[in-house]
Design a protein around this motif. Structure first.
Motif, mmCIF file in Angstrom:
data_model
loop_
_atom_site.group_PDB
_atom_site.id
_atom_site.type_symbol
_atom_site.label_atom_id
_atom_site.label_comp_id
_atom_site.label_asym_id
_atom_site.label_seq_id
_atom_site.Cartn_x
_atom_site.Cartn_y
_atom_site.Cartn_z
ATOM 1 N N GLY A 81 -1.232 -5.756 -18.560
ATOM 2 C CA GLY A 81 -2.405 -5.034 -17.844
ATOM 3 C C GLY A 81 -1.921 -3.440 -17.786
ATOM 4 N N LYS A 82 -2.821 -2.791 -16.839
ATOM 5 C CA LYS A 82 -2.743 -1.057 -16.907
ATOM 6 C C LYS A 82 -2.517 -0.606 -15.449
ATOM 7 C CE LYS A 82 -5.106 -0.305 -21.362
ATOM 8 N NZ LYS A 82 -3.753 -0.086 -21.909
ATOM 9 N N ASP A 83 -2.672 -1.499 -14.596
ATOM 10 C CA ASP A 83 -2.852 -1.027 -13.280
ATOM 11 C C ASP A 83 -1.593 -0.947 -12.331
ATOM 12 O OD1 ASP A 83 -5.449 -0.974 -13.633
ATOM 13 O OD2 ASP A 83 -5.862 -2.900 -12.670
ATOM 14 N N VAL A 84 -1.141 -0.083 -11.386
ATOM 15 C CA VAL A 84 -0.104 0.207 -10.955
ATOM 16 C C VAL A 84 -0.124 -0.418 -9.188
ATOM 17 C CG1 VAL A 84 1.537 1.939 -9.605
ATOM 18 C CG2 VAL A 84 0.879 2.289 -11.916
ATOM 19 N N VAL A 85 0.657 -1.245 -8.876
ATOM 20 C CA VAL A 85 0.496 -1.877 -7.516
ATOM 21 C C VAL A 85 1.946 -1.346 -6.438
ATOM 22 C CG1 VAL A 85 0.549 -3.958 -6.395
ATOM 23 C CG2 VAL A 85 -0.406 -3.897 -8.578
ATOM 24 N N ILE A 86 1.332 -0.855 -5.466
ATOM 25 C CA ILE A 86 2.393 -0.798 -4.506
ATOM 26 C C ILE A 86 2.150 -1.746 -3.468
ATOM 27 C CG2 ILE A 86 3.176 0.823 -2.593
ATOM 28 C CD1 ILE A 86 1.922 3.223 -3.946
ATOM 29 N N THR A 87 3.405 -2.394 -3.351
ATOM 30 C CA THR A 87 3.560 -3.599 -2.360
ATOM 31 C C THR A 87 4.171 -3.348 -1.287
ATOM 32 O OG1 THR A 87 5.705 -4.458 -3.256
ATOM 33 C CG2 THR A 87 3.745 -5.311 -4.272
ATOM 34 N N GLU A 88 3.563 -3.831 0.203
ATOM 35 C CA GLU A 88 4.180 -3.634 1.318
ATOM 36 C C GLU A 88 4.359 -5.156 1.813
ATOM 37 O OE1 GLU A 88 3.156 -0.598 4.205
ATOM 38 O OE2 GLU A 88 1.114 -0.953 3.188
ATOM 39 N N TYR A 89 5.644 -5.481 2.110
ATOM 40 C CA TYR A 89 5.996 -6.760 2.428
ATOM 41 C C TYR A 89 6.800 -6.768 3.931
ATOM 42 C CZ TYR A 89 8.400 -11.255 2.483
ATOM 43 O OH TYR A 89 9.133 -12.488 2.879
ATOM 44 N N PHE A 90 6.262 -7.773 4.799
ATOM 45 C CA PHE A 90 6.661 -7.754 6.035
ATOM 46 C C PHE A 90 7.585 -8.969 6.472
ATOM 47 C CE2 PHE A 90 2.624 -5.298 6.034
ATOM 48 C CZ PHE A 90 3.059 -4.170 6.713
ATOM 49 N N MET A 91 8.882 -8.631 6.731
ATOM 50 C CA MET A 91 9.951 -9.786 6.596
ATOM 51 C C MET A 91 9.390 -10.738 7.744
ATOM 52 S SD MET A 91 12.211 -9.129 4.505
ATOM 53 C CE MET A 91 13.652 -10.089 4.786
ATOM 54 N N ASN A 92 8.840 -10.379 8.713
ATOM 55 C CA ASN A 92 8.213 -11.304 9.640
ATOM 56 C C ASN A 92 7.241 -12.509 9.179
ATOM 57 O OD1 ASN A 92 8.562 -12.367 12.557
ATOM 58 N ND2 ASN A 92 6.653 -11.561 12.771
ATOM 59 N N TRP A 93 6.218 -11.413 8.370
ATOM 60 C CA TRP A 93 5.057 -12.271 8.184
ATOM 61 C C TRP A 93 5.431 -13.401 6.989
ATOM 62 C CZ3 TRP A 93 0.458 -8.661 6.945
ATOM 63 C CH2 TRP A 93 0.163 -8.091 8.212
ATOM 64 N N TRP A 94 6.451 -12.872 6.000
ATOM 65 C CA TRP A 94 6.649 -13.638 4.661
ATOM 66 C C TRP A 94 5.516 -13.109 3.955
ATOM 67 C CZ3 TRP A 94 8.857 -19.340 5.901
ATOM 68 C CH2 TRP A 94 9.838 -18.970 6.697
ATOM 69 N N MET A 95 4.893 -12.256 4.065
ATOM 70 C CA MET A 95 3.723 -11.741 3.091
ATOM 71 C C MET A 95 3.411 -10.210 3.384
ATOM 72 S SD MET A 95 0.509 -13.623 4.921
ATOM 73 C CE MET A 95 1.369 -15.241 5.154
#
Length: 360
Positions: free
Chosen positions: A169-183
């Motif tokens: 693909g061609k898109d860039v993704v910035i992920t934010e992960y929360f340890m307490n959430w597990w998502m």
């Protein structure tokens, strides 16, 4: 003996000198927009080598060293996809000082290419960032571009964020992960043939949240929420998720802990949200002469107690009769009244809404 000592010192000096050539990712972040490079090879490997010749880092230097070895001789995680213009390096360690790198290249509509290289190191000041360069194949130059991700801000202070450059693909993704959430959240930046721009933010398991909301509240839309905020409502330094429609009529507040999602309260055309210290709920009409209030008491991002109060109009006494339930079991009126009183005064929160999608 003397020659041996001199040789050993020379070798040691050479190793120290080589190590000193590598820059920290914080130093690279400060310098890349001021650095133009010569590059005669527009392949992903050629672009990475050109970058490292001017702004050398540990992760890229190790990547290039490992890439020259047979796969069975490599110590680290190396990925090279020349066809898709992608390369990456990781030590495979959870150590906060571990440094990783990804790089990719896009073909631009004007015949140039956009080269991006991203670094990740939790112990650094930057944590993660990406550098962007225009490659001119006629001039054989890499010229700094604007930072397409510069406007990104973390949604909450404790998020672990990373930058995913596309292998496919061609898109860039910035992920934010929360340890307490597990998502967490995914911020998607679309490729338009020349550059990148923010397109949407996706909340993990958002379909499940939409369904939970629609089971108890009314909305014309299958996906009613267009903006969000993260807010700590119980003082445990972990965020709760607040979603809203554009017109603020449809709203929902969720607690998330270890993958478990709980709808704490919501609003629609006939109900509104309520907030007290460590308490989230909603209130509104439930039919003729009927008023319903629901309170969820939070502790460490989980529902500790759930109190429901049904108020119905008594035509004989011309007053409201109260019925309480605590965690689904009947509760005496006096106990219910005392519990509500213990919540204290209602609190008004002002969300700092962030868009989930581009406004139409």
């Amino acid at each position: 003996m003397k020659k041996t000592i001199i040789l050993a010192v020379a070798l040691l000096t050479g190793f120290v000198s080589a190590a000193q050539k590598n820059l920290t990712i914080d130093q690279v972040c400060d310098r890349w927009q001021k650095t133009t490079m010569k590059c005669s090879d527009g392949t992903i490997m050629g672009l990475v080598k050109a970058f490292n010749s001017m702004l050398p880092t540990y992760s890229v230097s190790e990547f290039l060293r490992e890439a020259a070895l047979p796969e069975n001789k490599r110590n680290f995680i190396v990925d090279i996809d020349n066809h898709n213009g992608y390369a990456s390096f990781a030590e495979g360690s959870d150590d906060a000082s571990s440094e990783s790198m990804t790089a990719c290249v896009w073909r631009r509509s004007n015949g140039h290419r956009l080269f991006a290289i991203a670094f990740d190191q939790p112990s650094s000041k930057q944590k993660a960032f990406a550098a962007f360069f225009d490659f001119d194949p006629k001039k054989n130059t890499l010229t700094p571009e604007r930072d397409y991700l510069a406007m990104f801000k973390t949604s909450f202070h404790n998020s672990n964020f990373g930058i995913i450059l596309p292998k496919e693909g061609k898109d860039v993704v910035i992920t934010e992960y929360f340890m307490n959430w597990w998502m967490g959240l995914r911020h998607i930046y679309k490729w338009d043939g020349n550059g990148l721009s923010w397109s949407q933010t996706v909340v993990d398991n958002s379909d499940q949240m939409d369904q939970m909301y629609r089971e108890g509240f009314y909305s014309d839309d299958k996906h009613p929420f267009t903006q969000y905020d993260l807010i700590d409502l119980d003082g445990d330094k972990e965020p709760e998720l607040w979603l809203s429609s554009d017109n603020l009529e449809n709203q929902a507040v969720f607690s998330i802990s270890e993958g478990n999602i709980k709808l704490l309260g919501g609003s629609d055309f006939k109900r509104h949200l309520l907030f007290y210290r460590n308490v989230v709920g909603d209130a509104g009409g439930c039919g003729t002469g009927c008023f319903y209030i629901h309170y969820n008491v939070l502790e460490k991002s989980k529902v500790k107690k759930s109190l429901a109060n049904m108020q119905t109009y008594n035509m004989e006494t011309d007053k409201l009769d109260d019925e309480y339930e605590l965690d689904g079991k009947p509760l005496a009126k006096k106990q219910g009244d005392n519990m509500v009183k213990s919540f204290g005064k209602a609190i008004e929160h002002t969300p700092g809404w962030r868009p989930l999608v581009i406004a139409k």
